[in-house]
Write an enzyme that holds these catalytic residues in place. Structure first.
Site, PDB file in Angstrom:
ATOM      1  CB  SER A 183      -0.949   0.003   1.195  1.00 27.22           C
ATOM      2  OG  SER A 183      -0.208   0.003   2.380  1.00 27.22           O
ATOM      3  CG  HIS A 211      -4.611  -1.419   0.515  1.00 26.86           C
ATOM      4  ND1 HIS A 211      -5.030  -0.110   0.650  1.00 26.86           N
ATOM      5  CD2 HIS A 211      -3.945  -1.721   1.646  1.00 26.86           C
ATOM      6  CE1 HIS A 211      -4.614   0.364   1.802  1.00 26.86           C
ATOM      7  NE2 HIS A 211      -3.951  -0.592   2.437  1.00 26.86           N
ATOM      8  CE  LYS A 242      -6.910  -1.479   4.166  1.00 26.54           C
ATOM      9  NZ  LYS A 242      -6.566  -0.526   5.209  1.00 26.54           N
TER      10      LYS A 242
HETATM   11  C1  LIG Z   1      -2.721  -5.155   3.928  1.00 27.51           C
HETATM   12  C2  LIG Z   1      -3.533  -4.839   5.144  1.00 27.51           C
HETATM   13  N1  LIG Z   1      -3.895  -5.840   5.975  1.00 27.51           N
HETATM   14  C3  LIG Z   1      -4.611  -5.606   7.081  1.00 27.51           C
HETATM   15  C4  LIG Z   1      -5.010  -4.336   7.427  1.00 27.51           C
HETATM   16  C5  LIG Z   1      -5.803  -4.138   8.674  1.00 27.51           C
HETATM   17  O1  LIG Z   1      -7.156  -4.068   8.338  1.00 27.51           O
HETATM   18  P1  LIG Z   1      -8.220  -3.712   9.464  1.00 27.51           P
HETATM   19  O2  LIG Z   1      -8.318  -2.223   9.501  1.00 27.51           O
HETATM   20  O3  LIG Z   1      -9.477  -4.383   8.997  1.00 27.51           O
HETATM   21  O4  LIG Z   1      -7.705  -4.282  10.730  1.00 27.51           O
HETATM   22  C6  LIG Z   1      -4.664  -3.276   6.616  1.00 27.51           C
HETATM   23  C7  LIG Z   1      -5.064  -1.911   6.997  1.00 27.51           C
HETATM   24  O5  LIG Z   1      -4.360  -0.947   6.889  1.00 27.51           O
HETATM   25  C8  LIG Z   1      -3.903  -3.521   5.438  1.00 27.51           C
HETATM   26  O6  LIG Z   1      -3.534  -2.524   4.640  1.00 27.51           O
END
Ligand SMILES: Cc1ncc(COP(=O)(O)O)c(C=O)c1O
Length: 397
Positions: A183, A211, A242
């Site tokens: 990201s 993402h 998201k």
């Molecule tokens: C690749 C990835 N995995 C997991 C997460 C965590 O997601 P959540 O906000 O649902 O805990 C994010 C959030 O930034 C992310 O970018």
């Protein structure tokens, strides 16, 4: 006699040092809902730094579904899933997610953080191994720390190195795990190649597609759809926080044996509350919207293309890509932070990231595009970035 409060003094000193170094994170307050533009300090600002890729965070149908669920299903579950926290709605959303990724089943968590924390510890033992891209998300890193399996970190995106590690390792069962999209860069993992590598070396492939869910691929099915391997990923983890409504919630989708094991054994599932019904119902509405309106994904792609092209034509250094994360490389960390501050004054909310989050000399503004952005909002943002960029001699026309 040791002073328990010495810790508090120590923490205060560290915070002061962060403030002096300019690394202390300040939170701007939004004075209304998340959206393509937001209200900050009484002004309307173009939002270029949220993960609201489809613009569903404040969509009327998503709001309605949440409101309706409160009326029909109540506010909270006051329980974990396996005691008395499973409603028909939870199972419906799990079925929906499994269909979406073409897996046997899926299991909900209150975040993708929890999903990643759950997966490895529940399925792998000391006889097994997990291979993780060195730039994987923090939740994968922490999730792996919680399991007893042998841990390998392969150099970012280096599938030859991964293949070598797999070749040499003699563990019983193996998993390879990668972000679908990295990201900071908007860069896609080479899932087509990874599927082949994992098959060849007898490892299960786990992709965290947080993402890309609702974002990439013609139907928003994610990175695998974008790269022509939809339905071929063994285990997918992802977020509902998201593109798919943006509130909260995460999941693991995969083979029945994995999902059953997670329901029986995974600690964030067994010892933490159920996802509230309003979020579950609103997430179902988000999946409906994605399926009913392919134009959403197409608009996101067109907005991204427009924004990238406009910045490139003004001489900005924008690494090539298709993802709505659009990095604008500016060089030094202090400059990225300064430009981000000036852009807020200019009516654009965009984050600046520097070392250690990205390599030295590659500090950047990271813009994130939404299907909800109007052409005017994007033009306003591009013009502001151009003004601020010129002020600092960043763009090279
Ligand atoms: C690749 C990835 N995995 C997991 C997460 C965590 O997601 P959540 O906000 O649902 O805990 C994010 C959030 O930034 C992310 O970018």
């Amino acid at each position: 006699m040791r002073d328990a409060h010495a810790l508090l003094d120590h923490l205060t000193t560290e915070i002061l040092a962060q403030k002096e170094a300019g690394t202390y994170k300040v939170e701007h307050q939004l004075e209304g809902p998340q959206g393509a533009s937001v209200q900050v300090d009484g002004r309307s600002i173009v939002m270029l730094t949220s993960n609201n890729y489809l613009g569903l965070a404040d969509h009327p149908k998503v709001r309605d579904a949440a409101r309706k669920a409160i009326d029909e299903w109540g506010f909270g579950m006051a329980s974990v899933r396996f005691i008395c926290g499973t409603q028909t709605l939870h199972l419906e959303l799990e079925r929906r997610i499994a269909e979406f990724f073409e897996t046997d089943d899926a299991i909900l968590y209150t975040s993708c953080w929890n999903a990643n924390e759950a997966l490895f510890a529940a399925t792998l033992t000391a006889e097994d191994a997990v291979f993780s891209d060195e730039l994987n998300h923090a939740s994968i890193i922490d999730g792996i720390r919680l399991c007893k399996a042998n841990r390998y970190r392969y150099p970012h995106d280096d599938l030859d190195a991964l293949a070598e590690m797999l070749e040499e390792d003699e563990s019983r069962h193996r998993m390879v795990v990668t972000d679908g999209v990295f990201s900071m860069e908007g860069k896609l993992a080479q899932l087509d190649e990874l599927v082949a590598t994992c098959r060849q070396h007898g490892a299960l492939l786990v992709v965290d597609d947080s993402h890309a869910t609702g974002v990439l691929g013609a139907r928003g099915r994610g990175t695998a759809e974008e790269l022509g391997v939809h339905g071929q990923i063994d285990i997918v983890t992802g977020t509902l926080g998201k593109a798919m409504g943006g509130a909260a919630g995460g999941f693991v989708a995969g083979p029945q044996s994995v999902i059953d094991t997670l329901r029986q054994r995974s600690r964030p599932y067994l010892f933490s509350n159920s996802l509230p019904p309003m979020i579950v119902n609103a997430s179902l509405a988000a999946f409906d919207l994605l399926d009913e309106s392919p134009a959403l994904v197409a608009r996101l792609r067109e907005n991204t293309r427009f924004f990238r092209t406009e910045l490139e034509s003004r001489g900005f250094d924008v690494p090539r890509g298709v993802h709505p994360v659009v990095p604008v490389i500016v060089g030094e960390t202090a400059l990225a932070i300064q430009m981000s501050k000036e852009l807020l004054d200019e009516g654009v909310y965009v984050s600046g990231f520097g070392y250690p989050v990205v390599p030295h000399g590659e500090a950047r503004l990271r813009a994130q595009i939404s299907a909800a952005h109007t052409r005017e909002e994007l033009e306003q943002a591009v013009a502001a970035i151009e003004r601020v960029g010129q002020r600092h001699g960043v763009a090279t026309p």
